[in-house]
Design a protein around this motif. Structure first.
Motif, PDB file in Angstrom:
ATOM      1  N   GLY A 402      38.233  56.135  49.489  1.00  0.00           N
ATOM      2  CA  GLY A 402      37.742  55.264  50.470  1.00  0.00           C
ATOM      3  C   GLY A 402      37.380  53.976  50.207  1.00  0.00           C
ATOM      4  O   GLY A 402      36.951  53.391  50.994  1.00  0.00           O
ATOM      5  N   ALA A 403      37.785  53.412  49.114  1.00  0.00           N
ATOM      6  CA  ALA A 403      37.683  52.138  48.714  1.00  0.00           C
ATOM      7  C   ALA A 403      38.663  51.277  48.976  1.00  0.00           C
ATOM      8  O   ALA A 403      39.919  51.777  49.114  1.00  0.00           O
ATOM      9  N   GLU A 404      38.320  49.978  49.129  1.00  0.00           N
ATOM     10  CA  GLU A 404      39.481  48.930  49.361  1.00  0.00           C
ATOM     11  C   GLU A 404      40.277  48.898  48.255  1.00  0.00           C
ATOM     12  O   GLU A 404      40.181  49.135  47.204  1.00  0.00           O
ATOM     13  N   ASP A 405      41.738  48.927  48.584  1.00  0.00           N
ATOM     14  CA  ASP A 405      42.874  48.839  47.549  1.00  0.00           C
ATOM     15  C   ASP A 405      44.017  48.036  47.978  1.00  0.00           C
ATOM     16  O   ASP A 405      44.003  47.619  49.314  1.00  0.00           O
ATOM     17  N   TRP A 406      44.975  47.459  47.301  1.00  0.00           N
ATOM     18  CA  TRP A 406      46.057  46.656  47.627  1.00  0.00           C
ATOM     19  C   TRP A 406      47.306  47.732  47.594  1.00  0.00           C
ATOM     20  O   TRP A 406      47.636  48.502  46.559  1.00  0.00           O
ATOM     21  N   PHE A 407      48.145  47.374  48.557  1.00  0.00           N
ATOM     22  CA  PHE A 407      49.523  48.422  48.790  1.00  0.00           C
ATOM     23  C   PHE A 407      50.738  47.716  48.972  1.00  0.00           C
ATOM     24  O   PHE A 407      50.569  46.675  50.003  1.00  0.00           O
ATOM     25  N   TYR A 408      51.603  48.262  48.114  1.00  0.00           N
ATOM     26  CA  TYR A 408      52.851  47.340  48.419  1.00  0.00           C
ATOM     27  C   TYR A 408      53.614  47.720  49.727  1.00  0.00           C
ATOM     28  O   TYR A 408      53.613  48.717  50.272  1.00  0.00           O
ATOM     29  N   THR A 409      53.931  46.533  50.260  1.00  0.00           N
ATOM     30  CA  THR A 409      54.739  46.617  51.591  1.00  0.00           C
ATOM     31  C   THR A 409      56.009  46.709  51.614  1.00  0.00           C
ATOM     32  O   THR A 409      56.573  46.687  52.588  1.00  0.00           O
ATOM     33  N   GLY A 410      56.849  46.556  50.391  1.00  0.00           N
ATOM     34  CA  GLY A 410      58.259  46.682  50.434  1.00  0.00           C
ATOM     35  C   GLY A 410      58.792  45.351  50.381  1.00  0.00           C
ATOM     36  O   GLY A 410      58.358  44.482  50.656  1.00  0.00           O
ATOM     37  N   GLY A 411      60.303  45.500  50.188  1.00  0.00           N
ATOM     38  CA  GLY A 411      61.104  44.476  50.363  1.00  0.00           C
ATOM     39  C   GLY A 411      61.299  43.493  49.127  1.00  0.00           C
ATOM     40  O   GLY A 411      62.358  42.575  49.279  1.00  0.00           O
ATOM     41  N   TYR A 412      60.619  43.830  48.064  1.00  0.00           N
ATOM     42  CA  TYR A 412      60.791  42.869  46.914  1.00  0.00           C
ATOM     43  C   TYR A 412      62.438  43.040  46.578  1.00  0.00           C
ATOM     44  O   TYR A 412      62.799  41.909  46.115  1.00  0.00           O
ATOM     45  N   PHE A 413      62.765  44.261  46.399  1.00  0.00           N
ATOM     46  CA  PHE A 413      64.066  44.142  45.571  1.00  0.00           C
ATOM     47  C   PHE A 413      65.129  44.261  46.532  1.00  0.00           C
ATOM     48  O   PHE A 413      66.278  44.264  46.108  1.00  0.00           O
ATOM     49  N   ASP A 414      64.874  43.557  47.725  1.00  0.00           N
ATOM     50  CA  ASP A 414      65.967  42.871  48.510  1.00  0.00           C
ATOM     51  C   ASP A 414      66.614  41.658  48.379  1.00  0.00           C
ATOM     52  O   ASP A 414      67.660  41.322  48.875  1.00  0.00           O
ATOM     53  N   ARG A 415      65.836  41.064  47.201  1.00  0.00           N
ATOM     54  CA  ARG A 415      66.032  39.819  46.554  1.00  0.00           C
ATOM     55  C   ARG A 415      66.177  38.718  47.619  1.00  0.00           C
ATOM     56  O   ARG A 415      66.811  37.635  47.397  1.00  0.00           O
ATOM     57  N   ASN A 416      65.363  38.534  48.448  1.00  0.00           N
ATOM     58  CA  ASN A 416      65.244  37.336  49.450  1.00  0.00           C
ATOM     59  C   ASN A 416      63.953  36.838  49.232  1.00  0.00           C
ATOM     60  O   ASN A 416      62.852  37.250  49.457  1.00  0.00           O
ATOM     61  N   TYR A 417      63.803  35.745  48.442  1.00  0.00           N
ATOM     62  CA  TYR A 417      62.681  34.818  47.923  1.00  0.00           C
ATOM     63  C   TYR A 417      62.638  33.517  48.711  1.00  0.00           C
ATOM     64  O   TYR A 417      61.893  32.872  47.822  1.00  0.00           O
ATOM     65  N   SER A 418      63.364  33.318  49.777  1.00  0.00           N
ATOM     66  CA  SER A 418      63.299  31.945  50.318  1.00  0.00           C
ATOM     67  C   SER A 418      61.807  31.398  50.595  1.00  0.00           C
ATOM     68  O   SER A 418      61.776  30.243  50.495  1.00  0.00           O
ATOM     69  N   ASP A 419      60.838  32.443  50.835  1.00  0.00           N
ATOM     70  CA  ASP A 419      59.431  32.066  51.304  1.00  0.00           C
ATOM     71  C   ASP A 419      58.485  32.176  50.201  1.00  0.00           C
ATOM     72  O   ASP A 419      57.355  32.280  50.270  1.00  0.00           O
ATOM     73  N   CYS A 420      59.078  32.365  49.078  1.00  0.00           N
ATOM     74  CA  CYS A 420      58.062  32.403  47.835  1.00  0.00           C
ATOM     75  C   CYS A 420      57.341  31.108  47.455  1.00  0.00           C
ATOM     76  O   CYS A 420      58.245  29.989  47.625  1.00  0.00           O
ATOM     77  N   PRO A 421      56.152  30.933  47.209  1.00  0.00           N
ATOM     78  CA  PRO A 421      55.450  29.686  46.825  1.00  0.00           C
ATOM     79  C   PRO A 421      56.041  29.148  45.663  1.00  0.00           C
ATOM     80  O   PRO A 421      56.471  29.973  44.784  1.00  0.00           O
ATOM     81  N   ASN A 422      55.744  27.945  45.304  1.00  0.00           N
ATOM     82  CA  ASN A 422      56.424  27.116  44.108  1.00  0.00           C
ATOM     83  C   ASN A 422      55.074  26.929  43.330  1.00  0.00           C
ATOM     84  O   ASN A 422      54.165  25.913  43.567  1.00  0.00           O
ATOM     85  N   ILE A 423      54.747  27.821  42.520  1.00  0.00           N
ATOM     86  CA  ILE A 423      53.533  27.872  41.779  1.00  0.00           C
ATOM     87  C   ILE A 423      53.717  27.275  40.440  1.00  0.00           C
ATOM     88  O   ILE A 423      52.652  26.901  39.795  1.00  0.00           O
ATOM     89  N   TYR A 424      54.881  27.093  39.813  1.00  0.00           N
ATOM     90  CA  TYR A 424      55.309  26.616  38.358  1.00  0.00           C
ATOM     91  C   TYR A 424      55.592  25.039  38.459  1.00  0.00           C
ATOM     92  O   TYR A 424      55.368  24.366  37.559  1.00  0.00           O
TER      93      TYR A 424
END
Length: 424
Positions: A402-424
């Protein structure tokens, strides 16, 4: 580098370090650095917002550190293979203990993940893949999701580590719930990890203890396992000890679990345990500040079954941040791997890479640059009235707690990272 269906095979990529069990450079001595000048104003405070010198870090991100939960994945596979729910519970309990065993003597602080930072690991030899993301910066929240390559299990959760300094020690409360789903058996287990404390922050030899009650619930059968990670006690009598029991939904005790989280975990019939305890002399004491002498290894009660034994560390582990053989492989980046990873992956962080290579001056400069870049991005979002959007996880409600939690939405391993942020 082996590529299979555009997936990184980490069992191949980590082969060189898994054989050498070493890092590019040994850790530096911390004896010339004083942490007191930073912490003296922080007694009783939460430390997540305090900038610490890089010399007190270890060359891993916290996202990589929590990946060490998976070092003993064979226990999950074992639980999947068992037909009895109590037998499964005792192996899940062993996994819960094994997941925090790498904390032993790990007194270096992992790098705080940057907002949007990710870490992936694919282990075909162990039959799983893992993805994690830093989904919040203040408060710091790390979400992770591991799944069996053969759809046998899922293991996921989110961690909000709260650190407090108490004058002589730093206490870490790993807020957040672990969720293990054994898909074949349609069983879901949840638990929270024990408290962790690093002693002698100012003077003396650093040492670690874990303590507190861990309650593992099988939400499908009603079985429950309660584990007590014991505080050290006087003369170190209870140092590293774990004791607990499994009860079924009618609250009948079915098995007793005991051992040390630094060594091994056993299971035994409650009657045998009680008979042994009656013959054992016991005494109570106070907490210890100084590192007690390590007591003799676990005494095995007749009729016990071994559930788990820790994997020995490399012989030179003390010179490489007390890393396990598993931890040594986590930041390895081989030629060709960079093209497949998301640009936000921890392995691409320049400050961690510099520290791993022994260049502390560069590591410190890069750490400051990345932190300032993150602050500037936050100011820009605030000025433009924008909010941060997570990429791979979304906030929801855990149906079992019943507590808040974070859930994986899928798609990471499709290898499409064009919209990933530039954090480094």
């Amino acid at each position: 580098v082996v590529i299979l269906n555009d997936c990184v095979r980490s069992d191949s990529l980590t082969e060189s370090r898994s054989k050498t069990k070493t890092l590019p450079a040994q850790m530096i001595s911390r004896s010339n650095f004083s942490i007191w000048s930073i912490l003296k104003k922080c007694i009783g405070m939460e430390l997540s917002k305090i900038a610490m010198p890089v010399e007190f870090n270890e060359p891993l991100s916290f996202l990589q550190r929590i990946t060490e939960y998976m070092e003993h994945t064979h226990l999950i596979h074992k639980a999947c293979s068992l037909s009895d729910s109590v037998d499964r519970m005792q192996v899940v309990a062993a996994f819960a203990v094994s997941a925090v065993a790498s904390q032993w003597e790990r007194t270096g602080k992992p790098f705080n993940p940057l907002l949007g930072e990710t870490y992936e690991l694919i282990r075909e030899d162990e039959g799983y893949r893992w993805i994690s993301e830093q989904v919040s910066h203040h408060p710091p929240v790390s979400a992770f999701h591991a799944q069996s390559l053969k759809q046998e299990f899922e293991f996921h959760g989110s961690i909000y580590p709260k650190l407090k300094f108490w004058g002589k020690s730093v206490e870490a409360e790993p807020k957040g719930t672990m969720v293990l789903d054994l898909l074949k058996h349609k069983e879901v287990y949840t638990w929270t990890n024990p408290m962790c404390c690093v002693h002698n922050i100012i003077l003396g030899k650093l040492w670690i203890e874990q303590y507190g009650s861990v309650e593992i619930i099988n939400h499908s059968t009603g079985d429950k396992c309660v584990l007590n990670f014991k505080p050290c006690g006087m003369f170190g009598k209870d140092l590293h000890k774990v004791e607990g029991y499994i009860q079924d939904k009618s609250k009948k005790k079915r098995r007793v679990i005991y051992g040390k989280w630094t060594e091994c975990i056993y299971s035994v019939d409650p009657k045998s345990y009680d008979a042994y305890k009656r013959t054992e002399n016991s005494c109570e004491g106070e907490e210890a500040d100084e590192m007690p002498d390590v007591q003799e290894t676990v005494t095995v009660i007749p009729g016990s079954a071994l559930l788990w034994r820790i994997t020995p560390r490399p012989a030179h582990s003390a010179q490489i941040y007390n890393f396990t053989s598993f931890a040594v492989t986590l930041n390895e980046l081989e030629p060709g791997m960079e093209k497949l990873l998301a640009p936000t992956d921890c392995r691409l962080r320049p400050d961690i890479r510099a520290m791993e290579n022994g260049d502390m001056e560069l590591a410190s400069a890069e750490k400051e640059r990345l932190e300032e870049k993150q602050r500037a991005a936050r100011r820009e979002r605030s000025e433009e009235d924008e909010t941060w959007s997570t990429r791979w996880f979304q906030l929801g409600v855990n149906p079992h707690t019943g507590a808040e939690d974070w859930f994986y939405t899928g798609g990471y391993f499709d290898r499409n990272y064009s919209d990933c942020p530039n954090i480094y």
